[in-house]
Every structure is written in C-alpha cells, then in structure tokens.
Design an enzyme around this catalytic site. Structure first.
Site, short mmCIF file in Angstrom:
data_model
loop_
_atom_site.label_atom_id
_atom_site.label_comp_id
_atom_site.label_asym_id
_atom_site.label_seq_id
_atom_site.Cartn_x
_atom_site.Cartn_y
_atom_site.Cartn_z
N GLY A 10 0.81 -1.22 0.00
CA GLY A 10 0.00 0.00 0.00
C GLY A 10 0.84 1.26 0.00
O GLY A 10 2.03 1.24 0.30
N GLN A 11 0.18 2.39 -0.31
CA GLN A 11 0.90 3.66 -0.45
C GLN A 11 1.53 4.14 0.86
O GLN A 11 2.63 4.68 0.86
CB GLN A 11 -0.03 4.73 -1.01
CG GLN A 11 -1.27 5.02 -0.18
CD GLN A 11 -2.17 6.08 -0.80
OE1 GLN A 11 -1.83 6.70 -1.81
NE2 GLN A 11 -3.33 6.29 -0.20
N TYR A 61 -8.83 -2.60 4.80
CA TYR A 61 -9.85 -2.74 3.76
C TYR A 61 -10.41 -1.34 3.55
O TYR A 61 -11.10 -0.80 4.41
CB TYR A 61 -10.94 -3.71 4.21
CG TYR A 61 -12.00 -3.97 3.15
CD1 TYR A 61 -11.99 -5.15 2.41
CD2 TYR A 61 -13.03 -3.06 2.91
CE1 TYR A 61 -12.95 -5.41 1.44
CE2 TYR A 61 -13.98 -3.30 1.95
CZ TYR A 61 -13.95 -4.48 1.22
OH TYR A 61 -14.92 -4.71 0.25
N ASP A 102 -11.26 9.67 8.97
CA ASP A 102 -12.24 10.72 9.25
C ASP A 102 -13.67 10.21 9.07
O ASP A 102 -14.62 10.83 9.55
CB ASP A 102 -12.01 11.93 8.34
CG ASP A 102 -12.05 11.59 6.85
OD1 ASP A 102 -11.62 10.48 6.48
OD2 ASP A 102 -12.50 12.43 6.05
N TYR A 125 -17.74 1.06 6.02
CA TYR A 125 -16.30 1.23 6.14
C TYR A 125 -15.96 1.98 7.43
O TYR A 125 -15.11 1.55 8.22
CB TYR A 125 -15.77 1.99 4.93
CG TYR A 125 -14.36 2.51 5.10
CD1 TYR A 125 -13.26 1.65 5.08
CD2 TYR A 125 -14.12 3.87 5.28
CE1 TYR A 125 -11.97 2.13 5.24
CE2 TYR A 125 -12.84 4.36 5.45
CZ TYR A 125 -11.76 3.49 5.43
OH TYR A 125 -10.49 3.98 5.61
#
Length: 277
Positions: A10-11, A61, A102, A125
């Site tokens: 991942g980034q 996720y 957030d 999420y």
C-alpha cells in the site's frame, strides 16, 4: 528499534519503507499474501518469532463503496485483524501504531472535528474502522491511533491517481463541491508518526495536513500544479448516487498532535506542491 510493517504494497507502507530505509532503521515489511492480519495463528506466529519493538499496521480494507455489500470483509480486516495485532502485540509487549479515518464522523459538526468529538459513522467502512479503534484501545495500553483523511502517495488507491485516469478517458470531469475534508500526504503521516515515536506519545490523535478543501478544490489545485488542461465542473455528492454515504464535512483538526509534539504541519496546498514538484 525493530519495526514490523503490515500491508507493504500500500501507499502508506511504501512511504514508511522508504523512510526507514533512508534512516537505516531495522524493519521487515509483509504484504497481505505474506501476513494476512485476518489470520490469527499467522499473526501470533510471526510476531512471536520476530518480536518487533514496534508494529506499524498499514493493512486495511479501504474499498468504501464495496464495504456496503461486503460488510463482513471490511470488519474482518479493519476490526478483527486489528484485534489480532493488538492481542499479539500485548503478548510480546510491542508498541502498535494503527491508522483510522475521518469517516468515523457523520459530517454534521460545524467546525473542525477534534479527538474529543463523539464518532458516528454513516457507512460500513467507517463503522469497521471505528470498531477497530474500539478493540485496540481496550486490548492495549501501549499504542498510537492516528485518524487521517484523503490520503495520497505512491499508489493507485487514492483520489489523485483516479483523477488522472478519469482525465485520460473523459472529455470533462464532474467533482463534488459539497464534500470537505483534508488532503493528507503519506509523507506527512510518516514524518509525524516517526516524531511521535521519538517523543513517546501514546493514545488517539488526528493526523492530517493543515486546512481543508472540497473534492472540487483539491482536483483543481492538483491539475493546476501538474499543468493538466481539463474542464472540471462542480457537482454534488447526490449526483453520483454512490452505494456508501460520505460525510459532507469530515474536516479534522491537527492541533492536538502539533501541540504535543511542538511542531507545525504544512498546509495541504503547500504539501501537495512539494510532493508534485
């Protein structure tokens, strides 16, 4: 210091890997294929074998719309996966750093969200991430949770990458003008996280660049810096009819982390320009 990183493809993990490599800090990074945090036995086995001092959880996720239909998948990673790491860290007395969102907020506040504000997620999420925070805080005492927003860096799972792809395919773009948060670079997250480790901070913090923007403003600024000539039309969230509701206003304050570390965090426009030039 011996560091273990999850979610290495991942980034955010890539930025940590780059930073730790540059600083010659001992670390080992695992991809999802190598260490799936949903696998309780694997998590305990690897952490007990390697016994890192610090675990940085970059596994998540983060398919916001897909999570509406695949709630169990989001919870498996963002809730139970985090609990697995927390229990394993407790067993070996390791420090756990975890990143939240957030989207734990509903967007109804008038003003910047602080760490004292009560979460109320409006999508699956966000709920899965909030549950992850809940479990971690009750399992461990030695942890850092950083809520961040609109993260961008080296990778494809971010708004800016998608923006460029859309620009290649479409005559013009329609971007939400009524959705506000804080664009935050992976570089900022890594810099502040490492400073927090050095200073021995623990607990829950908001970690974002300073200021705020609408999706529309962010897209316009990105194209300006990149010199991309593309018509961007203001639109509204409702125009896109996405499966997951997004908070219209999820702007978080970074005042607490800045105060506790004695630092200033760059404004999002300045940080974006530094990252792109």
């Amino acid at each position: 210091m011996k560091v273990l990183i999850t979610g290495s493809k991942g980034q955010l993990a890539k930025e940590f890997i780059k930073h730790l490599t540059d600083k010659s800090i001992d670390f080992i990074a695992f991809s999802k294929e190598e260490l799936d945090i949903r696998d309780t036995n694997k998590v305990f086995k690897i952490l007990k074998e390697l016994r890192p001092n610090i675990v940085i959880n970059c596994a998540a996720y983060n398919l916001v719309d897909k999570a509406e239909s695949f709630r169990e998948d989001a919870i498996a990673v963002n809730t139970f996966g985090v609990a697995n790491l927390a229990f394993a860290c407790k067993e070996i007395n390791a420090f756990l750093i975890h990143f939240s969102t957030d989207y734990v907020f509903d967007g109804t506040k008038e003003g910047f969200y602080t760490e004292d504000d009560k979460p109320n997620p409006i999508n699956e999420y966000g709920r899965s991430k909030l549950f992850g925070e809940f479990f971690l805080q009750r399992i461990l005492e030695n942890y850092l949770i950083f809520r961040t927003s609109w993260v961008y860096g080296e990778g494809k799972q971010n708004f800016l990458y998608k923006l460029e792809e859309w620009a290649k395919e479409r005559e013009y773009l329609k971007i939400a003008v009524d959705e506000f948060s804080v664009p935050t670079s992976t570089r900022t997250i890594v810099e502040v996280t490492m400073k927090a480790i050095e200073e021995g901070l623990t607990g829950l913090y908001h970690l974002v660049n300073s200021g705020y923007a609408s999706r529309y403003e962010w897209a316009k600024e990105y194209f300006r810096i990149k010199g991309i000539k593309k018509l961007i039309l203001p639109a509204y969230q409702a125009d896109f009819n996405l499966p997951a509701k997004r908070p219209r206003w999820s702007v978080m304050s970074c005042e607490k982390i800045c105060k506790d570390l004695g630092i200033e965090i760059r404004k999002w426009k300045e940080e974006l320009e530094i990252n792109l030039l």
